[in-house]
Structure formats: structure tokens, C-alpha cells
Design a protein around this motif. Structure first.
Motif, short mmCIF file in Angstrom:
data_model
loop_
_atom_site.label_atom_id
_atom_site.label_comp_id
_atom_site.label_asym_id
_atom_site.label_seq_id
_atom_site.Cartn_x
_atom_site.Cartn_y
_atom_site.Cartn_z
N MET A 177 -26.94 -2.64 37.75
CA MET A 177 -28.70 -3.13 38.09
C MET A 177 -28.67 -3.82 39.35
SD MET A 177 -29.69 -4.13 34.31
CE MET A 177 -31.39 -4.63 35.07
N VAL A 178 -27.76 -4.79 39.94
CA VAL A 178 -27.41 -5.75 40.84
C VAL A 178 -27.09 -5.01 42.18
CG1 VAL A 178 -27.60 -7.61 39.31
CG2 VAL A 178 -25.71 -6.24 39.80
N GLY A 179 -26.57 -3.39 41.65
CA GLY A 179 -26.26 -2.33 42.85
C GLY A 179 -25.64 -3.63 43.84
N PRO A 180 -25.81 -3.54 45.14
CA PRO A 180 -25.17 -3.93 46.19
C PRO A 180 -25.34 -5.60 46.78
CG PRO A 180 -27.92 -3.06 47.25
CD PRO A 180 -27.23 -2.60 45.70
N TYR A 181 -26.01 -5.95 45.65
CA TYR A 181 -25.97 -7.02 45.43
C TYR A 181 -25.37 -8.30 44.95
CZ TYR A 181 -31.05 -6.89 47.29
OH TYR A 181 -31.91 -6.19 48.24
N LYS A 182 -24.14 -7.37 43.93
CA LYS A 182 -23.20 -7.65 43.45
C LYS A 182 -22.19 -8.96 43.86
CE LYS A 182 -19.21 -6.48 40.86
NZ LYS A 182 -18.51 -5.12 41.01
N SER A 183 -22.22 -9.03 44.98
CA SER A 183 -21.48 -9.89 45.91
C SER A 183 -22.61 -10.82 46.83
CB SER A 183 -20.24 -9.49 46.96
OG SER A 183 -19.72 -9.20 45.36
N ALA A 184 -23.83 -10.73 46.33
CA ALA A 184 -24.59 -11.83 47.35
C ALA A 184 -24.22 -13.14 46.71
CB ALA A 184 -25.95 -11.18 47.29
N PRO A 185 -24.26 -14.17 48.04
CA PRO A 185 -24.35 -15.67 47.95
C PRO A 185 -25.51 -16.37 46.82
CG PRO A 185 -25.22 -14.86 50.02
CD PRO A 185 -25.13 -13.78 49.57
N LEU A 186 -25.67 -17.22 46.42
CA LEU A 186 -26.42 -18.52 45.24
C LEU A 186 -27.27 -17.88 46.41
CD1 LEU A 186 -24.37 -20.09 43.06
CD2 LEU A 186 -25.86 -18.31 42.27
#
Length: 377
Positions: free
Chosen positions: A232-241
């Protein structure tokens, strides 16, 4: 059924019962007050009441609720916003020392859902039902304690099934409910044990099996994270807070537009176990007794408010969610709680009498052994 087969089942029943009995007694004794934990907490601990409002009074803006609440928690971070299931006038804010800190040590703030005013911050631990809950759930041992109790629950289910196999043929020669009061004390207790076991068998299997499922909750959550949340989170898996959070009220409005037949139940903030580092997860639920136990997350970008994804929870999560109210009997109000309490007490008698019968037979009460092996006249 052949004598050898009966002896084998009797062996299984004896030892699965003996191994699990003490722990099942502990779970029944601690579970009894937990059925009424809300009433006990209300009686023992005073709380600031929410404002009494007329039916249909609109709820306060959630951003205002959060602003007022976090003003009482300087230096802390909001991780979860939860609508109180039993009191629609109350919203809970769960705060931590860091945005992505483990939630075990969170503290909770009670907020008025209509005036947005801070009410109080009752302690999460240090009270009676907290200690009872920890004993009941994990023996104060975390995940290993949960899995151990889950194993004991499986032994209980095996003990119930083997008990039916062993005693059902003998009990067919007695009228249901017969207690041979004129015979020996052991025979009387054997009849009471079998009678109450028959009365509580369905309930004990349901509560025991749902209890086993509940011990797997942590593992089920991790499986959901790997199986569904990652996709579900796709490319945002490692996005910063996020540095700046989007309006939570608008995020909830978007979630309700996507799932118009549902209502919000709780919101997980970025960095928590129920969402990614970049999304609000607005968990929606149904509005009937059954569907209110089933959640569906709606992911909203926490920086710009755009809709990301929503998916129905997989079967293993739904099984867990449905098992929880069955275990504590809290989906049918006070009448069902009372029924659960009565069955719990009867089960305590079954467990205690079973232990007594084994001890008596173990120390040479041959009459009981003969009565078990040879059906009543």
C-alpha cells in the motif's frame, strides 16, 4: 470403542488437562473481573466527565482537539487518535517521547469530543485492571508469555475434545444432569464435573480458541505489515517523517468520502506500526455490532492530504478482530457480560473438580477409577 482406545484418549485427557489446568484457572480467575473492566475502572477511578450535549451536536474540529491536547504534552508526539467506543463524547490521544518510538510506554490524554477541551490523563498502568490484564494476556513476559498461554489454550481445547470422547459413552447411560448424591463423594464430584463440563463445553471451546488466536495478535500484525501494508505504501516505504503535518480533520474527511458507509475509529500517525513514515492511516469501521469490529485503513499522505490507498483487511486480520469480542463477551452489552461471567465461574468449578478428582485417584481412590472405566448402572 475398544478399551485400549479409551485408555489412550483418557491418557490424553488426563495430561492435557493437568498441564493446562493451573494456567486455565489463572486465566479464568483474572478473566472474570476483566469482563467488567470498564465498570470496575469507572467505580475505582474518578475521571473528568465530558460535557453533556444534545443528540446531533456536531463534533469539534479534530485539529483543535489535537492542538488543545498537545498543549498539555509539551515535548511529546502524537502517535494515535482514538474515538472512545463506549463513550462517543470522548476522544483519546496517545502520545510518545518520539514520533517513531515504540508505543508500549505511551500515555493517554482524554479529550472532550464536542468542546475540544482537555479532560484528564488517567494512568495506563498501576491500577487493578492493568495488573489483571497483564497476568491474563502475557504473564508480564511479553510475546513469549503470550505464545506460552496460547499453547496452554491449545492444550485446553484438546482436553475438552478428549474429555468428550472419554466420558460421553459412560454418560449416555445416565440421564442428563444426574448427580449420584447417594454414592461416594468422588462419584458425586465426577458427575458434577461431567455435567458442568457438558454445560460449558461450547463456551469453553469458543473462549479458549479465540484466546489462542488473540495470543497471535503481534505476529498477525507483522504479517499484515509485510503482506499488505508494504504494497500500500509503495515508493514511500523509506520516506522520512514529515516536518509539517497536513490537517487531520481534512484527512478524516477524505477517508469518509472514500468509504461513505463507515465511520472513523482510530488514526495512526506516520512512523507507527500501523502505517508508513509518510501517511496517516485512518482506520474506518462499520456501524453495526458485527461490522464495528472490522477495520479498513485509508492511507492519506501526511504532507499534502492526497489519497494513497485503501484495502479490505485480509482474512487473518479479520479473524483476529472478530475473535477479540467473542473472547471477552463485550459485543452484546451487560446481559452477555453476565452470561460470560456465569460460564466463567462454572468453568472454574470444572477445572477445580477435575484437579480434585485426579489428586484423589492418584492417591489410591480406586473406586473412582472403576467408576470411570465401568459406566454407571
Amino acid at each position: 470403542m475398544q478399551t485400549r482406545t479409551i485408555r489412550a484418549w483418557s491418557f490424553v485427557h488426563t495430561w492435557t488437562s493437568l498441564i493446562s489446568t493451573l494456567f486455565m484457572l489463572l486465566l479464568c480467575v483474572t478473566g472474570l473481573p476483566l469482563i467488567f473492566h470498564e465498570e470496575i475502572d469507572d467505580f475505582l477511578h474518578e475521571t473528568v466527565p465530558a460535557a453533556k450535549v444534545a443528540p446531533g451536536t456536531p463534533a469539534a474540529d479534530l485539529d483543535k482537539v489535537i492542538a488543545n491536547g498537545m498543549a498539555k504534552a509539551p515535548g511529546e508526539f502524537l502517535q494515535f487518535l482514538i474515538w472512545d467506543r463506549d463513550d462517543p463524547n470522548v476522544i483519546w490521544l496517545s502520545v510518545a517521547k518520539a514520533q517513531d518510538a515504540p508505543s508500549e510506554n505511551n500515555r493517554s490524554l482524554r479529550m472532550d469530543a464536542h468542546t475540544a477541551q482537555y479532560l484528564d490523563a488517567p494512568p495506563a498502568d498501576g491500577h487493578l485492571t492493568y495488573y489483571l490484564f497483564k497476568l491474563h494476556v502475557d504473564l508480564f513476559a511479553g510475546l513469549p508469555g503470550k505464545l506460552f498461554l496460547g499453547f496452554m489454550g491449545l492444550l485446553l481445547v484438546v482436553a475438552i475434545i478428549s474429555g468428550v470422547v472419554v466420558y460421553a459413552p459412560a454418560m449416555r447411560k445416565l440421564d442428563f444432569g444426574t448427580v449420584r448424591k447417594t454414592k461416594s463423594r468422588l462419584l458425586k464430584w465426577l458427575d458434577i464435573h461431567n455435567l458442568l463440563g457438558a454445560v460449558t463445553i461450547v463456551w469453553a471451546v469458543v473462549v479458549g480458541f479465540t484466546g489462542v488466536i488473540n495470543t497471535w495478535a503481534d505476529l498477525v500484525l507483522k504479517l499484515w505489515q509485510v503482506d499488505q501494508l508494504t504494497g500500500m505504501v509503495g515508493p514511500y516505504k523509506s520516506a522520512p517523517l514529515p516536518q509539517n503535518f497536513y490537517s487531520i480533520q481534512k484527512a478524516v474527511d477524505t477517508a469518509q468520502e472514500k468509504l461513505p458507509g463507515m465511520v472513523p475509529f482510530f488514526i495512526a500517525y506516520p512512523g507507527t506500526a500501523f502505517t508508513s513514515t509518510a501517511h496517516y492511516a485512518v482506520f474506518m469501521r462499520g456501524d453495526t455490532p458485527l461490522t464495528s469490529r472490522l477495520f479498513q485503513p485509508v492511507l492519506i499522505d501526511a504532507t499534502n492530504g492526497s489519497f494513497a490507498d485503501t484495502r479490505v483487511m485480509p482474512w487473518y486480520v479479520q479473524t483476529l478482530l472478530l475473535s477479540q469480542p467473542l473472547h471477552f463477551g463485550d459485543y452484546g452489552g451487560m446481559p452477555l457480560k453476565i452470561v460470560w461471567a456465569v460460564l466463567d465461574i462454572l468453568t472454574i468449578v470444572v477445572l477445580g473438580s477435575g484437579l480434585y478428582l485426579w489428586v484423589a485417584r492418584r492417591f489410591g481412590r480406586r473406586r473412582l477409577s472403576q467408576a470411570v472405566a465401568v459406566p454407571a448402572e
